[in-house]
Design a protein around this motif. Structure first.
Motif, mmCIF file in Angstrom:
data_model
loop_
_atom_site.group_PDB
_atom_site.id
_atom_site.type_symbol
_atom_site.label_atom_id
_atom_site.label_comp_id
_atom_site.label_asym_id
_atom_site.label_seq_id
_atom_site.Cartn_x
_atom_site.Cartn_y
_atom_site.Cartn_z
ATOM 1 N N HIS A 70 0.845 -1.188 0.000
ATOM 2 C CA HIS A 70 0.000 0.000 0.000
ATOM 3 C C HIS A 70 0.891 1.253 0.000
ATOM 4 N N TRP A 71 0.357 2.338 -0.532
ATOM 5 C CA TRP A 71 1.047 3.617 -0.385
ATOM 6 C C TRP A 71 -0.001 4.723 -0.366
ATOM 7 N N THR A 72 0.337 5.822 0.268
ATOM 8 C CA THR A 72 -0.584 6.953 0.313
ATOM 9 C C THR A 72 0.194 8.254 0.345
ATOM 10 N N TRP A 73 -0.370 9.263 -0.272
ATOM 11 C CA TRP A 73 0.206 10.612 -0.309
ATOM 12 C C TRP A 73 -0.634 11.503 0.586
ATOM 13 N N ILE A 74 -0.005 12.126 1.576
ATOM 14 C CA ILE A 74 -0.726 12.957 2.541
ATOM 15 C C ILE A 74 -0.158 14.364 2.517
ATOM 16 N N GLN A 75 -1.021 15.340 2.320
ATOM 17 C CA GLN A 75 -0.629 16.739 2.456
ATOM 18 C C GLN A 75 -0.576 17.060 3.944
ATOM 19 N N ALA A 76 0.636 17.183 4.472
ATOM 20 C CA ALA A 76 0.799 17.309 5.918
ATOM 21 C C ALA A 76 0.664 18.733 6.427
ATOM 22 N N ASP A 123 3.824 15.074 2.360
ATOM 23 C CA ASP A 123 4.172 16.245 1.567
ATOM 24 C C ASP A 123 3.997 17.515 2.412
ATOM 25 N N GLU A 124 4.791 18.548 2.076
ATOM 26 C CA GLU A 124 4.719 19.826 2.800
ATOM 27 C C GLU A 124 4.778 19.575 4.312
ATOM 28 N N ALA A 125 5.781 18.852 4.724
ATOM 29 C CA ALA A 125 5.853 18.373 6.112
ATOM 30 C C ALA A 125 6.678 19.274 7.019
ATOM 31 N N CYS A 149 10.234 18.201 2.542
ATOM 32 C CA CYS A 149 10.358 19.490 3.222
ATOM 33 C C CYS A 149 11.246 20.413 2.396
ATOM 34 N N HIS A 150 11.390 21.652 2.875
ATOM 35 C CA HIS A 150 12.226 22.624 2.174
ATOM 36 C C HIS A 150 13.652 22.659 2.719
ATOM 37 N N GLU A 151 13.787 22.779 4.028
ATOM 38 C CA GLU A 151 15.103 22.939 4.647
ATOM 39 C C GLU A 151 15.435 21.709 5.482
#
Length: 358
Positions: A70-76, A123-125, A149-151
């Motif tokens: 299974h896999w899932t994409w979550i906007q965190a 994502d966006e964690a 993440c960004h940094e």
């Protein structure tokens, strides 16, 4: 001019992950290791618009298909630990009610998996470092996590020791593309999304150079150039269309970014926008004054100064807010003062009133 507009949408996956071959192979290696050792996740990092999400989603989808996981994409961004667990349970094929007690969710996820594996792409964690969310997820047998993440240094510094150890040696950093690399990517989109001969290679290289190698900005600038060419009734994109496209694309991206942000970010943005220019100290003081009214009768609760600082960094990363140093103080200003955050009436009135009286 534009034959298939969906080709230029952020949600449309790229035809392939061109010029990201090394990062793809590294992520695949880490996922294979996670299947055997269960002690190694991955941290995808880099500036906005360089393809972190596209890489993560493409690789995890293909990997899970090949190995039957299974896999899932979550906007965190803006989510709680409970919400992350509920999304993970649903991604594993289970069902859970929204008001299920948080302390029951790890057990529910274990029961849902029953020996299966689950890959979670957070994502966006940026905001969830230090909340314990990743540590609680990886404590569930069979769950492996990829964080975007960004940094990376800042994220790992704020994370708990077990999470830091889990992710530290799995760092994959995505840089901006070179001019030729991004021109190749734009050529792929143009080939599918535009009519034949709509844009020249030189124009694609100009766009790639103008956006400093940021893929999202390049793709949206190409789209804007084609829209302007249509409006001018050109049969192909002119150089003047390219010249005029960059600011239109940036404005479109900023609007989309603002729409995607959770409530807390929008409140801070509106305080800055209404104040035109505001110091960090004044911004925090205004937030304290308006928070009771703004958060009344909402599911959200006011956030701490530290959390506000993290969200201000997100506003800057999204090109919504600019910051400069002034006499040992930070001064914040909106990038586009005409771009208004979608808040409801009473919230806007209270924020406007506080900013006008200060």
């Amino acid at each position: 001019m534009i034959r298939r507009p969906e080709v230029f949408d952020d949600e449309t996956p790229p035809p392939d992950l061109r010029h990201r071959e090394a990062q793809v192979q590294e992520l695949i290696r880490l996922l294979h290791r996670a299947r055997t050792d269960h002690d190694q996740g991955a941290l995808l990092a880099g500036p906005s618009g360089v393809g972190k999400t596209a890489l993560g989603r493409t690789v995890l989808e293909e990997f899970s298909h090949e190995f039957g996981t299974h896999w899932t994409w979550i906007q965190a961004l803006g989510t709680t630990t409970g919400e992350l667990f509920r999304e993970a349970i649903r991604g594993a094929g289970g069902s859970v009610v929204d008001n299920a007690p948080n302390d029951t969710l790890p057990r529910k996820l274990r029961e849902t998996l029953v020996g299966d594996d689950l890959l979670v792409l957070l994502d966006e964690a940026d905001d969830i470092a230090g909340t314990g969310a990743v540590g609680q997820l990886i404590a569930v047998p069979g769950v492996e996590v990829v964080v975007i993440c960004h940094e990376p240094d800042d994220w790992l510094a704020r994370a708990e020791a077990d999470t830091r150890q889990y992710l530290h040696s799995g760092r994959i950093e995505l840089r901006r593309f070179g001019v030729d690399e991004l021109a190749d990517i734009l050529a792929d989109r143009a080939r599918v999304g535009l009519v034949d001969g709509a844009v020249s290679r030189k124009q694609l290289e100009t766009i790639a150079d103008d956006v400093a190698g940021v893929a999202r900005e390049g793709i949206q600038t190409l789209r804007a150039a084609a829209e302007i060419a249509n409006e001018c009734e050109h049969t192909s994109i002119h150089d003047t269309d390219v010249d005029d496209a960059y600011e239109r694309a940036r404005a479109s991206i900023r609007e989309a970014n603002l729409q995607s942000l959770p409530f807390h970010h929008r409140v801070l943005y509106e305080l800055i926008r209404e104040g035109s220019q505001v110091t960090g100290r004044k911004l925090h003081a205004q937030y304290e004054e308006i928070k009771e009214g703004v958060y009344a009768n909402r599911e959200y609760t006011p956030i701490s100064r530290r959390s506000r600082r993290n969200k201000l960094n997100k506003l800057r990363a999204y090109d919504l807010v600019e910051r400069e140093r002034l006499d040992h103080r930070w001064l914040y200003a909106p990038t586009d003062s005409e771009l208004i955050a979608p808040l409801t009436g009473i919230d806007e009135q209270q924020i406007q009133l506080k900013c006008m009286t200060k």
